[in-house]
Design a protein around this motif. Sequence first.
Motif, PDB file in Angstrom:
ATOM      1  N   SER A  22      40.946  32.716  37.420  1.00 35.31           N
ATOM      2  CA  SER A  22      41.357  33.839  38.252  1.00 35.31           C
ATOM      3  C   SER A  22      40.396  34.091  39.405  1.00 35.31           C
ATOM      4  O   SER A  22      40.704  34.853  40.312  1.00 35.31           O
ATOM      5  N   CYS A  31      38.228  38.194  42.427  1.00 35.74           N
ATOM      6  CA  CYS A  31      39.408  37.553  41.843  1.00 35.74           C
ATOM      7  C   CYS A  31      40.578  37.625  42.825  1.00 35.74           C
ATOM      8  O   CYS A  31      40.623  38.494  43.697  1.00 35.74           O
ATOM      9  N   ARG A  83      40.569  41.292  44.502  1.00 37.06           N
ATOM     10  CA  ARG A  83      40.475  42.422  43.583  1.00 37.06           C
ATOM     11  C   ARG A  83      39.288  42.202  42.663  1.00 37.06           C
ATOM     12  O   ARG A  83      38.767  41.091  42.542  1.00 37.06           O
ATOM     13  N   LYS A  84      38.860  43.272  41.999  1.00 37.79           N
ATOM     14  CA  LYS A  84      37.907  43.143  40.902  1.00 37.79           C
ATOM     15  C   LYS A  84      38.647  42.612  39.676  1.00 37.79           C
ATOM     16  O   LYS A  84      39.872  42.665  39.621  1.00 37.79           O
ATOM     17  N   GLU A  85      37.901  42.106  38.704  1.00 31.57           N
ATOM     18  CA  GLU A  85      38.564  41.548  37.528  1.00 31.57           C
ATOM     19  C   GLU A  85      39.354  42.615  36.774  1.00 31.57           C
ATOM     20  O   GLU A  85      40.347  42.310  36.109  1.00 31.57           O
ATOM     21  N   ARG A  86      38.930  43.864  36.875  1.00 28.85           N
ATOM     22  CA  ARG A  86      39.711  44.996  36.384  1.00 28.85           C
ATOM     23  C   ARG A  86      39.202  46.226  37.127  1.00 28.85           C
ATOM     24  O   ARG A  86      38.069  46.243  37.621  1.00 28.85           O
ATOM     25  N   PRO A  87      40.006  47.269  37.237  1.00 24.46           N
ATOM     26  CA  PRO A  87      39.613  48.406  38.080  1.00 24.46           C
ATOM     27  C   PRO A  87      38.285  49.038  37.693  1.00 24.46           C
ATOM     28  O   PRO A  87      37.547  49.502  38.568  1.00 24.46           O
ATOM     29  N   ASP A  88      37.967  49.087  36.376  1.00 21.73           N
ATOM     30  CA  ASP A  88      36.736  49.743  35.945  1.00 21.73           C
ATOM     31  C   ASP A  88      35.590  48.756  35.735  1.00 21.73           C
ATOM     32  O   ASP A  88      34.575  49.102  35.145  1.00 21.73           O
ATOM     33  N   SER A  89      35.743  47.536  36.213  1.00 21.11           N
ATOM     34  CA  SER A  89      34.707  46.530  35.992  1.00 21.11           C
ATOM     35  C   SER A  89      33.425  46.889  36.751  1.00 21.11           C
ATOM     36  O   SER A  89      33.481  47.322  37.908  1.00 21.11           O
TER      37      SER A  89
END
Length: 555
Positions: free
Chosen positions: A337, A490, A508-514
């Motif tokens: 990713s 990512c 993007r970040k790997e997940r919003p709260d990463s």
Amino acid sequence: MTVIVYPPPDDEPWPTLGPEVCAFIEAELCHGPGDLLGRPVVLDDEQRAWLYRMYEIYPPFVERRKHGVIVREPHPQAGKRRFQRCALSLRKGSNKTEFAAWVAACELHPDAPVRCAGFQNRRGPPRPIGRGVTDPYIPMIAYTEEQTEELAYGALRRILQESRIGRDFDIGLERIMRLGGDGKAEAVSASPSARDGARTTFEHGDETHRFVLDKTKRAWSVMLANLAKRPLADPWALETTTAPEPGAGSVAEATMEAAANPVQRSRSRLFFFHRQASDGHDLQTTAGLRAAVLEASGPYVSKWSDVDRIVGLFQGPDADRAYLERVWLNRPVQASSKAFDVELWRRRVRPGYVPPDGAAVVLGFDGSRFQDATALVGTEVETGHQWVVGIWASPQDGAEWEVPVADVDGAVTDAFERWEVVALYADPPKWEGWIAAWAGRYGDKVVVEWWTNRRKPMAYAIRSWWGAVVAGELTHDGDPTLAAHIAHACRAHTQLVDDEGKPLWILRKERPDSPKKIDACMAAILSWEARNDALSAGEGGRSDGDFGITVGAMT
């Protein structure tokens, strides 16, 4: 088979306590959690080889040539450990955590032969005599405290509970103490302050490819620094891991880089062992996958591994083959990713170069006020060289934080005073007031609001910047934080296509709260976009007009 061993074995073997340590493990310890729980340990030849290397010591004498004659003199470090740090990098399911727990059990027991008490020389070369450690302290850390209890510390606790020497200890959920109170092992948190001051004799870091958060890396650094506090105990550290993801900035990645650097390896007295599948396997075929898994497993792990099941993981419809290649073939590869090849980025470094004062440069700015990071990246218009002007990042421990806006403003001011800044492209959210102030100070045709939430322009800007990296048109200063932010980025797929019908993607970040930040990467892209427009406007000089950028409505 691709096996990396640093330093490689010497022609003349070093004295080692390895045989005595192996004998103690097989005589006194058992297997931990799993199908073999409670069964006696039978070490394989490879595990023996690791223990022999990890417990190498300096010889009692050193031979020197004086006036043409070979003389024997006492070695100044006779009997001391050769290595202060040891690291094993093995594929998933290689029993490395249990192996580390056996070592920790030896380091904890008062009668285990883990330090040199002298040498005996009845026949042949001097043979070391082993002894236990006085008042040992053994911290064991993983990437979360819960994982520490489940992995290395949990394995040690269960091994001692099932072994006959368990009666020599008071075994608790969070600490294991000698009955006399003169020594303990414990699961520790990843708080750097909690580790500072410990008088360590042996320590273990488990799955250090997951040590990517600042607080975890600082905790490990503090633990390593603590090894200097008890020189008479001859302390050392063991690190067990799977291959790290390049660019993630993990402890395991830093250790692998240190192992490959002779100066760092010698300075840290590091022993490093890594095995991975070589590059010649065709991973698109079952036969190729089987051969790769067997090679990465080694001659002993492959005997009891379910190779067919591992191969099946690669062939599933939703298989993340990059992840599987890293954990099962033990190859340092990026997650599928991830947007960029950080190894290629690193090959574009131009160390030591700084644009001369007065050079035409552009700046890219992306920031936050309370979370993530704020970054200012410069690009020299003529050469395409990028460098970090400043990065201000929130801590990863959850503490309240606000970017020091005065420092950011100072960095902008210093850049405009030192170089001829022909453009500053800045992403406005949370910084509208400051961007307006900079525009008032330096001109609204120099300071440009460049909204990164416009998907199509952003996708083209990303393509242009990375295309320059691939083509070798862009160089950079090698800043590690910028490299980490690039590695964290990512791909976020969109429904947009270019004029040729090719799909466009953004970041993007790997997940919003990463906690893994990408702001410096965004700043670098904006800086390159500003350079492209500067070249179009005036070939590296200041333009009399704007750069033809339309800002405003989202695409």
